[in-house]
Motif scaffolding. Structure first.
Motif, PDB file in Angstrom:
ATOM      1  N   ARG A   1      10.123 -50.930 -50.664  1.00 45.86           N
ATOM      2  CA  ARG A   1      10.529 -50.430 -49.296  1.00 45.86           C
ATOM      3  C   ARG A   1       9.802 -49.141 -49.365  1.00 45.86           C
ATOM      4  O   ARG A   1       9.947 -48.351 -50.101  1.00 45.86           O
ATOM      5  N   ARG A   2       9.015 -48.682 -48.311  1.00 41.90           N
ATOM      6  CA  ARG A   2       8.027 -47.527 -47.974  1.00 41.90           C
ATOM      7  C   ARG A   2       8.840 -46.661 -47.166  1.00 41.90           C
ATOM      8  O   ARG A   2       9.616 -47.174 -46.160  1.00 41.90           O
ATOM      9  N   TYR A   3       8.595 -45.355 -47.590  1.00 39.21           N
ATOM     10  CA  TYR A   3       9.326 -44.303 -46.516  1.00 39.21           C
ATOM     11  C   TYR A   3       8.177 -42.967 -46.703  1.00 39.21           C
ATOM     12  O   TYR A   3       7.657 -42.605 -47.491  1.00 39.21           O
TER      13      TYR A   3
ATOM     14  N   GLU B   1       9.901 -56.450 -54.290  1.00 38.88           N
ATOM     15  CA  GLU B   1       9.728 -55.998 -52.761  1.00 38.88           C
ATOM     16  C   GLU B   1       9.654 -54.367 -52.751  1.00 38.88           C
ATOM     17  O   GLU B   1      10.656 -53.842 -53.352  1.00 38.88           O
TER      18      GLU B   1
ATOM     19  N   LYS C   1      13.404 -44.999 -57.147  1.00 35.51           N
ATOM     20  CA  LYS C   1      12.382 -44.118 -55.970  1.00 35.51           C
ATOM     21  C   LYS C   1      11.440 -43.370 -56.678  1.00 35.51           C
ATOM     22  O   LYS C   1      11.676 -42.741 -57.618  1.00 35.51           O
TER      23      LYS C   1
END
Length: 760
Positions: free
Chosen positions: A419-421, A417, A387
């Motif tokens: 994952r954005r947040y 892949e 992350k």
């Protein structure tokens, strides 16, 4: 017999620290010295401590004088020196055990006029850290060099990390000006006068830092202090006026970077009645620096220089406050230029005003670079989760932006892949900068022994930026955990070339598989990647090695480390932590060797005896280290349970625990007392999470990334002495721990080996 080394120790009002300083000198591996202690009229009990030490150790003697300042006090000590060599130590600092020996032996071999070594900063709250001022000059060993060959020696403005030939010192008749900042003119002249000098990478000096840190905001304005700094800088400029151009430019650039910046920052705290004096003193120094050097400084520096030349004290004050409060740390947010929406300006004080040329506020496209950071590394089953954050500097990250990340293995990109947040960006805002990528077992199996790096590409608006993933944060990114992906392949994430974050696959590595504790030894079990291995233990700082007998069963080995032998050889390299560190290597019959990898579980193994502890643990790179040190209170777990933050460890002794927060610009502190419980497994220290959130939780700093509070876990003994709790490496690899509490987020992180809670 005349000692070969004379050590001059001037002191004034340092009673709290003088004893440890003198102890560190007395413990030197180089025992052929005299220590000349110069009491510069101390009003506290420093002289009493010095007299007591002299009575116990005949190598120490005391000279007393009326207060005259650190420079004249050093001169007094030099007049008393009788040795072949000369060194200096400040009364509140420490010297490493092997520092003097390394420097003297280097001079004996080369015949140079003096030798210098690296330095460390230290305090109780943050442990030991490199000194950035000494990083470049002492990045590598150089024998018989000179400042004209290696101009970065111009950055070496201190005296206490060196050993000089006394004959060289007296030949040139060096004496210290009766001002503060007296070191640099003398240190620089010695560099210019020397025929040759030596540099070593070893840390020879430990430079104390106040517990609350030494930010620019703590350098309070005092006219005498500022005047001395300008006088010192003027003396330095006089010395290099006719020096070779590369040396002259380097000195001018260094003074612009350090001294002018300090003067500009003083406008943030100068009393109104002294403002004009500060303008005049700052202008005096600025006028002496080369225009080409000033034109190459940071854009914000040039804005401050322009405001100074305009004499606008009000703008100088605003610029100083913005900088002192950390406004530059994340890079100021760019704002659109009126009527030119595609062109941007830095939102610095003075924008859209007439005092400073407005072109200094313009944002160039090349400054809008990709900024990345690794915030958490963890194994999720057989997969590796990474992350972090990615954004374009100075710009708001649009929700319509795109982010592509690939793992590049042997020049072949493998798209991941993403994952954005939402996460905290460089400007302190919560925006779409956070990401997570997960590397599965199949992809990890394609990795090789060469580091595989992450390629990052971000598109936001009309801008497209690309770079490699880097910027490891504290906790697991700095202590990344490795793991097996099958019976023979180990994956180890960590720093790669040029600071980028990388992943390596180690096939059949030499490894430690388990550790057994017996009444008198630590027993190592492991496996070699080759036949007929030999095991050697070395000391990274001191050098040298010792062979450890092995019991072999094919490539499997057993080695026994007797505790008594390790304690008998206790010889701390670190004068602050009193810790000795050793590393392990396996060597084959042809002399090829490999470092021993830690695969022996997720906790360190320790044995205590006679007030000291021997610990087998991992390094930041995942290899085996052996530490021998005094017993330190060490945290091994940190968890959030309901409304409580609970930290635990194996052996804390009879201590109480509290989370401590130092007040701004002060060594005063606030404590949140923890509830301690004990069991057969060790101690637990529990604190209410809400108690760690300041009652007036309002950010007053311009620093967009400043926390509302930074707490450090301390252990306090019955006699009132306290020390920061250490953070075990395996706990470091499981942090940060994030706790959400209403509108606030608390993050438990390690910093330089101690445990912190940052509140936002």
């Amino acid at each position: 017999m005349t000692p070969r080394l004379s050590v001059v120790v001037p002191f004034y009002n340092v009673g709290e620290y003088l004893g440890p300083c003198l102890e560190s000198i007395a413990r030197q591996a180089w025992g052929d010295f005299e220590a000349i202690l110069v009491d510069d009229g101390s009003p506290d009990d420093s002289a009493v401590i010095a007299k007591d030490f002299c009575a116990r150790d005949s190598r120490f003697r005391l000279v007393q004088q009326a207060n005259a300042g650190p420079g004249p006090a050093r001169d007094t000590g030099i007049r008393e020196a009788t040795g072949e060599y000369l060194a200096f130590v400040d009364g509140d600092d420490l010297v490493s055990r092997y520092g003097f020996a390394a420097l003297v032996r280097t001079l004996d071999r080369t015949g140079s006029d003096f030798a210098g070594g690296n330095a460390r900063r230290f305090n109780n709250s943050f442990g030991v850290r490199p000194s950035w001022l000494h990083r470049q000059p002492f990045a590598r060993v150089r024998h018989a060099t000179h400042v004209s060959e290696f101009p970065d020696l111009m950055l070496d403005r201190m005296l206490w990390n060196k050993v000089y030939r006394l004959s060289f010192w007296t030949e040139y008749g060096y004496s210290f000006p009766p001002i503060r900042y007296e070191d640099y003119p003398v240190a620089l002249k010695a560099h210019l006068d020397a025929v040759t000098v030596d540099t070593i990478t070893q840390a020879v000096y430990y430079w104390r830092e106040r517990e609350s840190g030494e930010s620019i905001t703590q350098q309070k304005f005092e006219l005498g202090n500022i005047r001395d700094r300008v006088v010192s800088a003027g003396m330095v400029l006089d010395l290099v006026e006719d020096a070779v151009p590369v040396v002259r430019r380097r000195v001018h650039a260094h003074l612009a970077q350090i001294d002018v910046l300090t003067l500009m920052s003083a406008f943030g705290s100068v009393p109104a009645e002294e403002e004009q004096h500060l303008v005049e003193l700052s202008g005096e120094l600025l006028d002496r620096l080369d225009d080409e050097v000033l034109a190459a400084t940071h854009r914000y520096d040039r804005i401050q220089h322009a405001a100074l030349r305009a004499g606008d004290v009000e703008l100088l004050r605003r610029l100083a406050h913005f900088r002192n409060d950390g406004g530059l740390r994340g890079g100021a947010r760019a704002v659109p230029r009126p009527r030119r929406t595609r062109q941007l300006d830095y939102n610095y004080p003075g924008l859209r005003e007439d005092v400073v040329p407005q072109e200094l506020y313009r944002v160039s496209e090349r400054s809008l670079t990709l900024a990345t950071n690794v915030r958490e590394v963890a194994w999720v089953g057989d997969s590796l989760s990474v992350k972090g954050t990615a954004e374009i500097r100075h710009l708001a990250t649009e929700r319509s932006s795109s982010l592509q990340i690939s793992l590049v293995i042997a020049d072949t990109p493998h798209p991941l892949e993403v994952r954005r947040y939402d996460a905290l960006d460089l400007h302190g805002d919560t925006t779409m900068v956070g990401f997570e990528v997960v590397l599965d077992r199949e992809l990890l199996g394609r990795c090789t022994g060469a580091p595989a790096h992450f390629d990052v590409q971000m598109k936001s608006g009309r801008r497209d930026r690309r770079g490699t993933l880097g910027g490891q944060g504290p906790g697991s990114p700095g202590w990344p955990p490795g793991a097996w992906i099958d019976e023979t392949n180990w994956i180890q994430p960590g720093p790669g070339k040029n600071g980028c974050f990388s992943v390596r696959r180690l096939t059949d590595p030499c490894r430690l598989t388990s550790v057994e504790r017996t009444p008198d030894a630590l027993v190592l079990h492991g496996r070699s990647s080759f036949d007929e291995p030999s095991l050697f233990v070395s000391r990274p700082v001191l050098g040298g090695e010792e062979e450890i007998p092995l019991e072999l069963d094919g490539r499997d080995f057993t080695a026994r480390l007797p505790i008594a032998d390790l304690l008998a050889q206790a010889n701390p390299d670190d004068p602050f932590g009193q810790r000795t560190t050793r590393s392990f290597r396996l060597r084959d019959p042809e002399g090829q060797q490999r470092v021993l990898l830690w695969t022996a579980g997720d906790s360190a193994v320790s044995r205590t005896e006679a007030g000291r502890v021997v610990t087998l643990t991992r390094s930041t790179g995942g290899y085996v280290n052996l530490h021998e040190s005094p017993i330190r209170t060490t945290a091994t777990t940190a968890v959030a349970t309901g409304s409580m933050l609970v930290v635990s460890g194996a052996d804390g002794g009879e201590v109480s625990f509290s989370w401590r927060r130092y007040l701004a610009d002060s060594d005063d502190h606030l404590d949140v007392v923890c509830r301690r419980t004990s069991s057969a497994d060790g101690w637990c220290a529990a604190a209410e999470v809400d108690a760690l959130i300041p009652a007036a939780a309002v950010r007053v700093s311009a620093d967009p990334l400043a926390s509302l509070a930074d707490w450090i876990l301390f252990a306090t003994k019955a006699d009132g002495s306290s020390h920061a709790v250490q953070c075990e490496p395996f706990l470091c690899s499981r942090l940060p721990l994030t706790i959400s509490r209403g509108a606030h987020v608390l993050a438990v992180r390690p910093h330089a080996g101690t445990l912190h809670v940052e509140v936002r």
